[in-house]
Design a protein around this motif. Sequence first.
Motif, PDB file in Angstrom:
ATOM      1  N   ARG A 148       0.823  -1.213   0.000  1.00 35.93           N
ATOM      2  CA  ARG A 148       0.000   0.000   0.000  1.00 35.93           C
ATOM      3  C   ARG A 148       0.855   1.260   0.000  1.00 35.93           C
ATOM      4  O   ARG A 148       0.438   2.309  -0.484  1.00 35.93           O
ATOM      5  N   SER A 149       2.055   1.172   0.532  1.00 36.53           N
ATOM      6  CA  SER A 149       2.938   2.343   0.545  1.00 36.53           C
ATOM      7  C   SER A 149       3.575   2.614  -0.818  1.00 36.53           C
ATOM      8  O   SER A 149       4.166   3.676  -1.025  1.00 36.53           O
ATOM      9  N   ILE A 165       2.985   3.969  -3.512  1.00 29.42           N
ATOM     10  CA  ILE A 165       2.096   4.904  -4.195  1.00 29.42           C
ATOM     11  C   ILE A 165       2.793   5.564  -5.378  1.00 29.42           C
ATOM     12  O   ILE A 165       4.026   5.652  -5.427  1.00 29.42           O
ATOM     13  N   GLU A 212      -0.598  16.500  -2.979  1.00 27.77           N
ATOM     14  CA  GLU A 212      -0.993  15.706  -1.811  1.00 27.77           C
ATOM     15  C   GLU A 212      -0.188  14.415  -1.735  1.00 27.77           C
ATOM     16  O   GLU A 212       0.187  13.967  -0.649  1.00 27.77           O
ATOM     17  N   ASP A 213       0.090  13.833  -2.902  1.00 32.32           N
ATOM     18  CA  ASP A 213       0.909  12.618  -2.934  1.00 32.32           C
ATOM     19  C   ASP A 213       2.311  12.890  -2.398  1.00 32.32           C
ATOM     20  O   ASP A 213       2.907  12.044  -1.721  1.00 32.32           O
ATOM     21  N   VAL A 228       3.137  15.074  -0.133  1.00 28.25           N
ATOM     22  CA  VAL A 228       3.037  15.180   1.327  1.00 28.25           C
ATOM     23  C   VAL A 228       3.018  13.788   1.951  1.00 28.25           C
ATOM     24  O   VAL A 228       3.719  13.506   2.935  1.00 28.25           O
ATOM     25  N   ILE A 229       2.211  12.898   1.377  1.00 24.21           N
ATOM     26  CA  ILE A 229       2.111  11.528   1.890  1.00 24.21           C
ATOM     27  C   ILE A 229       3.439  10.801   1.733  1.00 24.21           C
ATOM     28  O   ILE A 229       3.910  10.131   2.665  1.00 24.21           O
ATOM     29  N   ALA A 230       4.057  10.935   0.556  1.00 21.45           N
ATOM     30  CA  ALA A 230       5.326  10.256   0.305  1.00 21.45           C
ATOM     31  C   ALA A 230       6.410  10.742   1.257  1.00 21.45           C
ATOM     32  O   ALA A 230       7.229   9.955   1.761  1.00 21.45           O
ATOM     33  N   THR A 231       6.439  12.044   1.520  1.00 17.01           N
ATOM     34  CA  THR A 231       7.433  12.601   2.446  1.00 17.01           C
ATOM     35  C   THR A 231       7.250  12.035   3.845  1.00 17.01           C
ATOM     36  O   THR A 231       8.226  11.644   4.498  1.00 17.01           O
ATOM     37  N   ALA A 232       5.997  11.970   4.292  1.00 12.49           N
ATOM     38  CA  ALA A 232       5.722  11.437   5.629  1.00 12.49           C
ATOM     39  C   ALA A 232       6.115   9.970   5.725  1.00 12.49           C
ATOM     40  O   ALA A 232       6.747   9.539   6.703  1.00 12.49           O
ATOM     41  N   LEU A 233       5.756   9.185   4.713  1.00 11.36           N
ATOM     42  CA  LEU A 233       6.075   7.757   4.724  1.00 11.36           C
ATOM     43  C   LEU A 233       7.586   7.528   4.664  1.00 11.36           C
ATOM     44  O   LEU A 233       8.124   6.670   5.369  1.00 11.36           O
TER      45      LEU A 233
END
Length: 226
Positions: free
Chosen positions: A201-202, A204, A210-211, A213-218
């Motif tokens: 799921r990670s 992505i 927005e992607d 932001v999510i990628a940076t956090a992960l």
Amino acid sequence: MDKYAVIVAGGKGMRMGTAIPKQFLPLADQPVLHHTIKAFLTAFHDIHIILVLPADQVSYAQMILQSFPERIDMTIVTGGETRFHSVQNGLKACGENSVIFVHDGARPLITSDLIQRCHEQALQVGSAIPAISVAESMRLVEDEKSVPINRDHLRIIQTPQTFRSEIILPAFQQQYIEMFTDEATVVEAHGTKVFLVEGERSNIKVTTPEDMVIATALLNDRMQYD
């Protein structure tokens, strides 16, 4: 068997809203493509990296090479009109008797574990197509009507789509048709069954702000445990 990673990076950054193509944007202080390529080099130190770029982005390749402290062996190939043609160009740089990964350059969170699983399955049965189950309710829309679909029968397809060379190389000698949305559809049209493997799921695809932001956090979370 030799190993080749054909990394297709054809984004223009339009949905990202940036002048710089998304695959070259900074993610955790390195270009997106740096993380993508590093995962393959970590999985297999002897893998051949083939980076497919649009003709007007080839000059950016030096940025990627300089992002690695050590010298890496990378072949730069110019892309084509469609994804099919870009992959086709990349495959021309691959040798026979090999396992070939085809991966989206904008999937920088791919793990070495998934790459190795794909490799192992491709050796055994010829192909490995990463897929994950659908978590949300789904409906099929036709004209002004919609009907529910059993999500248990659906899968989200990811990359790296992985094949033994004797399967994917002849498949890409076919003439292009619009139904070729990924490598699996090309291989199936050539008459060869493909096999799914559990994806992540990670894993992505970075397409929108927005992607990122999510990628940076992960990625930051993952780096804390490396």
